[in-house]
Scaffold this active site. Structure first.
Site, PDB file in Angstrom:
ATOM      1  N   PHE A  13       9.411  -1.481  -9.470  1.00 11.64           N
ATOM      2  CA  PHE A  13      10.281  -2.710  -9.824  1.00 11.64           C
ATOM      3  C   PHE A  13      10.878  -2.829 -11.212  1.00 11.64           C
ATOM      4  CE2 PHE A  13       6.949  -3.370  -6.705  1.00 11.64           C
ATOM      5  CZ  PHE A  13       7.715  -3.711  -5.814  1.00 11.64           C
ATOM      6  N   GLY A  38      -0.086  -4.060 -15.109  1.00  9.74           N
ATOM      7  CA  GLY A  38       0.709  -3.925 -13.999  1.00  9.74           C
ATOM      8  C   GLY A  38       1.511  -2.368 -13.989  1.00  9.74           C
ATOM      9  N   ASP A  63      -4.505  -1.952 -14.241  1.00  8.70           N
ATOM     10  CA  ASP A  63      -4.153  -2.352 -12.849  1.00  8.70           C
ATOM     11  C   ASP A  63      -5.229  -2.338 -12.007  1.00  8.70           C
ATOM     12  OD1 ASP A  63      -2.670  -3.014 -10.245  1.00  8.70           O
ATOM     13  OD2 ASP A  63      -0.847  -2.509 -11.302  1.00  8.70           O
ATOM     14  N   GLY A  67      -2.533  -4.838  -5.826  1.00  2.93           N
ATOM     15  CA  GLY A  67      -1.170  -5.430  -5.555  1.00  2.93           C
ATOM     16  C   GLY A  67      -1.311  -6.954  -5.908  1.00  2.93           C
ATOM     17  N   SER A 116      -7.127  -7.725 -15.305  1.00  2.00           N
ATOM     18  CA  SER A 116      -6.565  -7.775 -16.427  1.00  2.00           C
ATOM     19  C   SER A 116      -7.498  -8.577 -17.452  1.00  2.00           C
ATOM     20  CB  SER A 116      -4.995  -8.490 -16.483  1.00  2.00           C
ATOM     21  OG  SER A 116      -4.876  -8.833 -17.866  1.00  2.00           O
ATOM     22  N   ASP A 133       3.598  -6.949 -17.004  1.00  2.00           N
ATOM     23  CA  ASP A 133       4.375  -6.803 -15.725  1.00  2.00           C
ATOM     24  C   ASP A 133       3.447  -6.895 -14.359  1.00  2.00           C
ATOM     25  OD1 ASP A 133       6.572  -6.746 -14.117  1.00  2.00           O
ATOM     26  OD2 ASP A 133       6.602  -4.504 -14.171  1.00  2.00           O
ATOM     27  N   HIS A 136       2.310 -12.922 -11.061  1.00  2.00           N
ATOM     28  CA  HIS A 136       3.417 -13.635 -11.383  1.00  2.00           C
ATOM     29  C   HIS A 136       2.824 -14.992 -11.171  1.00  2.00           C
ATOM     30  CE1 HIS A 136       6.669 -10.472 -11.374  1.00  2.00           C
ATOM     31  NE2 HIS A 136       5.995 -10.579 -12.429  1.00  2.00           N
TER      32      HIS A 136
HETATM   33  N1  SAH Z   1       5.339  -2.132 -13.616  1.00  2.00           N
HETATM   34  C1  SAH Z   1       5.518  -1.656 -12.330  1.00  2.00           C
HETATM   35  C2  SAH Z   1       5.437  -2.709 -11.532  1.00  2.00           C
HETATM   36  C3  SAH Z   1       4.211  -3.833 -11.456  1.00  2.00           C
HETATM   37  S1  SAH Z   1       4.159  -4.748 -10.151  1.00  2.00           S
HETATM   38  C4  SAH Z   1       6.542  -0.740 -12.273  1.00  2.00           C
HETATM   39  O1  SAH Z   1       7.280  -0.383 -13.260  1.00  2.00           O
HETATM   40  O2  SAH Z   1       7.149  -0.621 -10.999  1.00  2.00           O
HETATM   41  C5  SAH Z   1       2.696  -5.608 -10.628  1.00  2.00           C
HETATM   42  C6  SAH Z   1       1.184  -4.714 -10.497  1.00  2.00           C
HETATM   43  O3  SAH Z   1       0.333  -5.779 -11.189  1.00  2.00           O
HETATM   44  C7  SAH Z   1       0.602  -4.525  -9.120  1.00  2.00           C
HETATM   45  O4  SAH Z   1       0.580  -3.214  -8.919  1.00  2.00           O
HETATM   46  C8  SAH Z   1      -0.600  -5.344  -9.082  1.00  2.00           C
HETATM   47  O5  SAH Z   1      -1.567  -4.642  -8.504  1.00  2.00           O
HETATM   48  C9  SAH Z   1      -0.857  -5.629 -10.679  1.00  2.00           C
HETATM   49  N2  SAH Z   1      -1.710  -6.793 -10.904  1.00  2.00           N
HETATM   50  C10 SAH Z   1      -1.434  -8.062 -10.315  1.00  2.00           C
HETATM   51  N3  SAH Z   1      -2.320  -8.955 -10.825  1.00  2.00           N
HETATM   52  C11 SAH Z   1      -3.224  -8.429 -11.639  1.00  2.00           C
HETATM   53  C12 SAH Z   1      -4.332  -8.417 -12.447  1.00  2.00           C
HETATM   54  N4  SAH Z   1      -4.757  -9.762 -12.482  1.00  2.00           N
HETATM   55  N5  SAH Z   1      -5.036  -7.516 -13.127  1.00  2.00           N
HETATM   56  C13 SAH Z   1      -4.601  -6.370 -13.062  1.00  2.00           C
HETATM   57  N6  SAH Z   1      -3.429  -5.952 -12.251  1.00  2.00           N
HETATM   58  C14 SAH Z   1      -2.610  -6.788 -11.501  1.00  2.00           C
HETATM   59 MG    MG Z   2       8.288  -6.579 -12.822  1.00  2.00          MG
END
Ligand code: SAH
Ligand code: MG
Length: 202
Positions: A13, A38, A63, A67, A116, A133, A136
């Site tokens: 993304f 992320g 990460d 997801g 995280s 990233d 959300h």
């Molecule tokens: N940067 C990526 C997209 C990230 S999508 C790209 O370039 O395509 C968001 C990611 O954040 C997902 O893989 C999800 O597993 C991770 N994520 C969501 N909440 C998280 C958390 N609390 N700790 C670690 N990873 C997390």
């Molecule tokens: Mg993003």
């Protein structure tokens, strides 16, 4: 920009213009390692990692690979090929590793497969740049911000993805932590690239 493999072949993304900006930020950041929260299948990791490779930096890629809300079964961005039916959970780590291996980034990227907050609980390494990233929800985004931004060195960058000025265009949590960081007085705004907000530590 010298990417170590084709980003179009990696699910994810991130717009190519945003990826190029991430590469440029790493290239101009002060000395030290870079950290992203992320990684998903490694698209942003490829851009950040390729820049780190050239400069002999390390990229920590945090990460849990389970997801975000929107990737879960039945949700809008669910990808069935990343679903581990045996444990009934998302698992993007296998694909992430393939991305790293194909790019030859095994000695540049340190994957941290953990939430995280957990990964950051005892963190004590100064960071030249942080890219957020991850989740959300406001809680997740704020946790990422509070966990990682204190480690950014003066002159270092805090890049935040999915900034939408208009709530009709997307969720506001990344925008909230962006504004929160400016309000702290510790960061100044730099030029934005599409939805990629860029702040620099004073
Ligand atoms: N940067 C990526 C997209 C990230 S999508 C790209 O370039 O395509 C968001 C990611 O954040 C997902 O893989 C999800 O597993 C991770 N994520 C969501 N909440 C998280 C958390 N609390 N700790 C670690 N990873 C997390
Ligand atoms: Mg993003």
């Amino acid at each position: 920009m010298k990417l170590l493999s084709d980003p179009d072949l990696v699910k994810g993304f991130l717009d190519p213009a945003e990826g190029a900006r991430l590469y440029d930020l790493v290239s101009t950041a002060p000395a030290g390692p870079v950290l992203e929260v992320g990684s998903y299948c490694g698209k942003s990791t490829l851009y950040l990692g390729s820049a780190c490779f050239v400069q002999n930096r390390i990229l920590y890629a945090v990460d849990h690979h389970r997801g975000s809300e929107e990737h879960q079964l039945g949700e809008e961005y669910h990808d069935p090929s990343l679903y581990d039916a045996d444990v009934q959970k998302m698992d993007s780590f296998r694909t992430f590793r393939t991305t790293i291996d194909q790019a030859g980034l095994q000695n540049t990227v340190v994957p941290i497969v953990a939430a995280s907050e957990l990964a950051g609980r005892h963190w004590a390494t100064k960071l030249a740049m942080v890219f957020i990233d991850g989740g959300h929800s406001l809680e997740a985004a704020m946790t990422d911000c509070k966990t990682w931004s204190p480690h950014i060195v003066p002159g270092g960058f805090l890049a935040i993805h999915d900034i939408f000025e208009n709530p009709a265009d997307g969720g506001q949590a990344p925008h909230q932590i962006y504004k929160h960081s400016i309000a702290s007085g510790l960061f100044v705004e730099r030029q934005r690239t599409l939805t990629l907000g860029v702040l620099q530590r004073i």
